[in-house]
Design a protein around this motif. Structure first.
Motif, PDB file in Angstrom:
ATOM      1  N   LEU B 376       0.898  -1.241  -0.057  1.00 43.36           N
ATOM      2  CA  LEU B 376      -0.188   0.130   0.035  1.00 43.36           C
ATOM      3  C   LEU B 376       0.719   1.222   0.064  1.00 43.36           C
ATOM      4  N   ASP B 377       2.092   1.215   0.329  1.00 39.98           N
ATOM      5  CA  ASP B 377       2.865   2.316   0.408  1.00 39.98           C
ATOM      6  C   ASP B 377       3.856   2.267  -0.776  1.00 39.98           C
ATOM      7  N   GLY B 378       3.663   1.457  -1.741  1.00 33.95           N
ATOM      8  CA  GLY B 378       4.506   1.517  -2.951  1.00 33.95           C
ATOM      9  C   GLY B 378       5.441   0.446  -2.959  1.00 33.95           C
ATOM     10  N   SER B 379       5.919  -0.111  -1.684  1.00 32.79           N
ATOM     11  CA  SER B 379       7.063  -0.742  -1.400  1.00 32.79           C
ATOM     12  C   SER B 379       6.956  -2.250  -2.081  1.00 32.79           C
ATOM     13  N   GLU B 380       7.900  -3.086  -2.156  1.00 30.21           N
ATOM     14  CA  GLU B 380       8.071  -4.334  -2.571  1.00 30.21           C
ATOM     15  C   GLU B 380       6.923  -4.605  -4.093  1.00 30.21           C
ATOM     16  N   GLU B 381       7.356  -3.940  -4.867  1.00 30.26           N
ATOM     17  CA  GLU B 381       6.779  -3.762  -6.172  1.00 30.26           C
ATOM     18  C   GLU B 381       7.356  -5.097  -6.684  1.00 30.26           C
ATOM     19  N   ARG B 382       6.563  -5.902  -7.393  1.00 30.70           N
ATOM     20  CA  ARG B 382       6.664  -6.848  -8.115  1.00 30.70           C
ATOM     21  C   ARG B 382       6.131  -7.131  -9.360  1.00 30.70           C
TER      22      ARG B 382
END
Lengths: 375, 446
Positions: B376-382
């Motif tokens: 939700l915070d844009g982290s761990e984009e996969r």
């Protein structure tokens, strides 16, 4: 006054010594060998040139520009774009602006599938969709690759899949005694991470070899003194080198040997780090987390198990000691996966030293899936 | 002197040796051996599902068909692998007879599903049990579903959902449907109609004809209604369609105002959508019952593709306010938005996961399109896929699988539906009779 006997002997000896020094040169002796070395006569100019090479070369204060290495006229163009790209200004599936809105086409004269007048109400299984044959499973573009701690290359086609690697053994022709036939086995192919369509090309693209040194070689340090033996008394949890295992083995054997004197009960030496690692790897091979929910993949469970003397787990003894990180339901799923791992890989008995049975009769295994969430 | 020192050391060692041994013995006695396992394998779990027993002669064919649908559901997830019947050692001839676990262990079946089917007139009854083979016990209690013979596929899906849930610990997604845009004809004369089908492509039925372009259908939270955009009036307007009665009505009928990209709020009473007016596109909400509207954004940029969080408190949407399309999150009532996508490329069509922990999106980067997920915070984009054109992700009811549109390039290129799980595994096409785009997954059916 006559001379004493000692004085006579002393005079005789000294006389002989003086005689040997005075007349020794007349005695025959071999000449000492003289080393002979061939030399070449060089000129004064040559000597001066040889002497100059010893001197340090002169270094210019300002570096001269390097010439670029020869390359092809232009690097090959990498085309990753499709031939005809769609309009990238509106990647979403929302409609285009009104001026680009296509005009609705009139109904086609050709027959269309009939519209459903009413569709089944989505209630209990009493709805009535048309009965059609079941569809075959759609072809998977990317097979669900096996992910394992260590990557394994695909075995040959005729090789049976097994955790154990063993060559094929066929009986010798004309052998007198009956020989056991052994089928060749090899582990199933596996990758050490999940390869998606988006990152599979990262592996395919070869990286250009780096020839230039990245860092300069540092001089070797002075050899240090051997570490004190206290290291072996507190074995770290991380896998150890063979040397460390050997040290532990020796220490465990030494301590075990003395145990005959003072131990209250028969007790073998404790398991070495290497033996614990072997057990850990054995269970890891069967710990399949592929079918766990994402919540169960966040749940660590402690599972206790008792083993028979031959290394096989007593299935009835397996129970969950504790869990952290997930709900009770997630812990149950995580525990069941752990239990399957223990039973499956322990079916033939874990390879553990029988003389240390007292130390591995009861085991608590902690299954921590943190590294497996996104592999 | 030296002799005395050696003697002293020897006596100390002799004295210490028993202490060392006592310590090791205590260690051996005091507790079990402890090891930690952090590495495992990720592979499909092998299972066996012998053909369900037909308890009545009329049930023979249905029993086999139901078994095959269950196996297709489970194996289609990529999480399970069926052990073919030819490898079975045991046969199940009595639904209530004890299971010979040793025979199933021998073929490495880690789960076993047995069942029986009976037909009485139009009444169909399916019973089943699941087993954890290596634990020698049942996977929960056996269950029984009853319905009509016409609904046999749904009953098979329900059985598969129950098995899936018992093994994985999360709800299934097999008893669900997908509404999509069916596409026929060449690219320059494509005809589009709304259609609905089971999640696996079976039972396709059409909801509109091809007289008007239709786009972006979206299910209501209860699965009984569908929002979509239609060009029936010549410009895009939002329609709502009752799936059971196949009745529709226009939701936004303002002439000259384009409204599109609608999506239901989790309460089912409100719709969030994009409205283009005077060359500017902003986000609005509309009360379905009263038609009352509320403007959520006021920016000169294009704001579109809104999607509610499962609790209805926030909205993720797409905006080019920074110069390129990126993803933003704001309160559901409007207000300050925070950007969550910062990778290189253009982001669009964000959809909030039904679990609430991930956002799926379309990304265009380096000339290729991707379906991806991020926190939700844009982290761990996969990024899960990569192709000429992938877009329009839609979540399965359990948040484990994403269905999307993949279009092939060229004049003869066509759009098809594909699915992939959230780890990027098990990428596969969803079979549809024609071309298909804009899938929207329904919730699990009641």
């Amino acid at each position: 006054m006559g001379l004493q006997t000692g004085t006579k002997i002393s005079l005789a000896a000294h006389g002989l010594l003086v005689s040997w020094v005075a007349f020794g040169a007349w005695l025959p002796s071999e000449p000492l060998p003289l080393p002979v070395q061939e030399v070449a006569v060089i000129s004064a100019e040559e000597f001066a040139r040889l002497s100059q090479q010893i001197q340090a070369p002169e270094v210019s204060e300002s570096p001269s520009p390097l010439t670029a290495p020869a390359t092809s006229p232009e690097p090959p163009e990498v085309s990753v774009r499709p031939e005809t790209r769609p309009d990238t200004s509106t990647p979403q599936s929302t409609p285009a602006p009104v001026e680009e809105a296509p005009v609705p086409t009139p109904p086609e004269p050709e027959p269309e599938p009939e519209l459903a007048e009413t569709l089944p109400v989505p209630e209990a299984p009493t709805e009535s969709p048309a009965v059609i044959p079941s569809l075959p499973v759609p072809e998977q573009l990317r097979p669900a690759d096996r992910v394992a701690p260590v990557p394994v290359e695909a075995p040959e086609e005729e090789v049976a899949i097994d955790d154990l690697v063993q060559p094929e053994v066929s009986p010798d022709e004309g052998a007198l005694s009956e020989q056991e036939v052994q089928e060749a086995t090899a582990p199933e192919a596996a990758s050490d991470r999940i390869v998606t369509e988006a990152n599979e090309n990262e592996e395919a693209e070869p990286t250009p070899p780096v020839t230039a040194p990245v860092t300069s070689v540092r001089p070797k340090p002075r050899p240090s003194r051997p570490a004190p033996s206290a290291v072996a008394e507190t074995p770290p949890s991380t896998p150890q080198t063979e040397q460390a295992s050997a040290i532990e083995d020796a220490l465990a054997a030494a301590i075990g040997g003395g145990g005959e004197v003072a131990a209250p009960e028969p007790s073998g030496p404790p398991l070495t780090v290497g033996e614990k690692d072997a057990l850990r790897v054995s269970v890891s091979k069967c710990w399949n987390v592929g079918s766990l929910s994402t919540e169960a993949l966040k749940t660590t469970v402690e599972v206790s198990v008792s083993l028979e003397a031959d290394g096989r787990p007593k299935n009835g003894s397996i129970r969950m000691v504790s869990s952290t990180g997930g709900s009770a339901g997630a812990a149950k799923q995580a525990y069941e996966a752990a239990r399957r791992a223990i039973i499956r890989c322990g079916a033939k008995g874990f390879s553990l030293p029988s003389e240390k049975y007292d130390h591995w009769r009861d085991i608590v295994m902690t299954f921590n899936p943190e590294k497996m969430r996104i592999k | 002197m030296r002799r005395n020192l050696t003697a002293l050391l020897a006596s100390l060692l002799v004295a210490a040796a028993p202490l060392l041994n006592v310590g090791s013995a205590a260690q051996a006695q005091n507790g079990p051996l402890r090891i930690e396992i952090t590495d495992g394998v990720i592979e499909p779990l092998p299972y066996a599902v012998p053909s369900f027993l037909a308890e009545t002669p009329a049930a023979a064919e249905l029993a086999n068909q139901i078994t095959r649908v269950i196996a297709a559901d489970l194996s289609g997830t990529g999480l399970f692998r069926e052990i073919p019947a030819t490898a079975h050692i045991s046969t199940v001839s009595d639904f209530n007879a004890p299971v010979r676990f040793a025979d199933w262990k021998a073929v490495n079946a880690q789960a076993l599903i047995t069942g029986s089917v009976s037909v009485n007139g139009k009444q169909l009854t399916v019973r089943f049990r699941g087993y954890d083979v290596f634990a020698d016990n049942e996977l929960g209690a056996g269950l029984q579903f009853s319905g009509t013979t016409d609904g046999w596929r749904r009953m098979a899906h329900k059985v598969a959902d129950a098995i899936y849930s018992r093994i994985t610990g999360e709800s299934g997604y097999f008893d669900s449907r997908v509404v999509f845009v069916s596409e026929t004809g060449p690219k320059n004369d494509r005809r589009k109609r709304l259609a609905i089908m089971d999640y696996d492509g079976a039972g396709v039925q059409y909801l509109t004809n091809s007289s008007a372009l239709v786009l972006a259908p979206r299910f209501s939270p209860t699965g009984d209604r569908v929002l979509y955009t239609s060009y029936e009036s010549g410009f895009p307007q939002i329609h709502v369609l009752d799936v059971g009665k196949v009745q529709r009505r226009v939701l936004s009928a303002d002439k000259g105002i384009m409204s599109f990209a609608p999506r239901f709020a989790p309460d089912g009473n409100t719709v969030v959508y994009s409205q283009a007016e005077g060359g500017n596109t902003d986000l609005y909400t509309m009360d379905i019952a009263t038609g009352a509207r509320q403007r959520l954004t006021r920016a000169p940029s294009i704001e579109t593709a809104p999607s509610y969080s499962p609790d209805g408190s926030q909205i993720v949407f797409e905006s080019d306010r920074s110069g390129t399309p990126q993803l933003y999150v704001m309160p559901a009532t409007g207000g300050e938005a925070r950007r969550i996508s910062f990778g290189k490329g253009r982001y669009g069509t964000p959809v909030w996961s039904p679990r609430g922990d991930l956002i799926a999106f379309t990304k265009q980067s380096k000339g290729r399109f991707h379906i991806g997920v991020m926190r939700l915070d844009g982290s761990e984009e996969r990024l899960l896929t990569a192709s000429f054109l992938d877009e329009g992700p839609s979540w399965s009811p359990n948040g484990r699988v994403i269905m999307f549109t993949r279009e092939t390039q060229g004049a003869n290129g066509r759009a098809l539906l594909y699915s992939v799980d959230i780890l990027g595994r098990n990428l596969k096409p969803v079979r549809t009779p024609d071309g298909a785009s804009d899938p929207a997954w329904s919730p699990l059916q009641k």
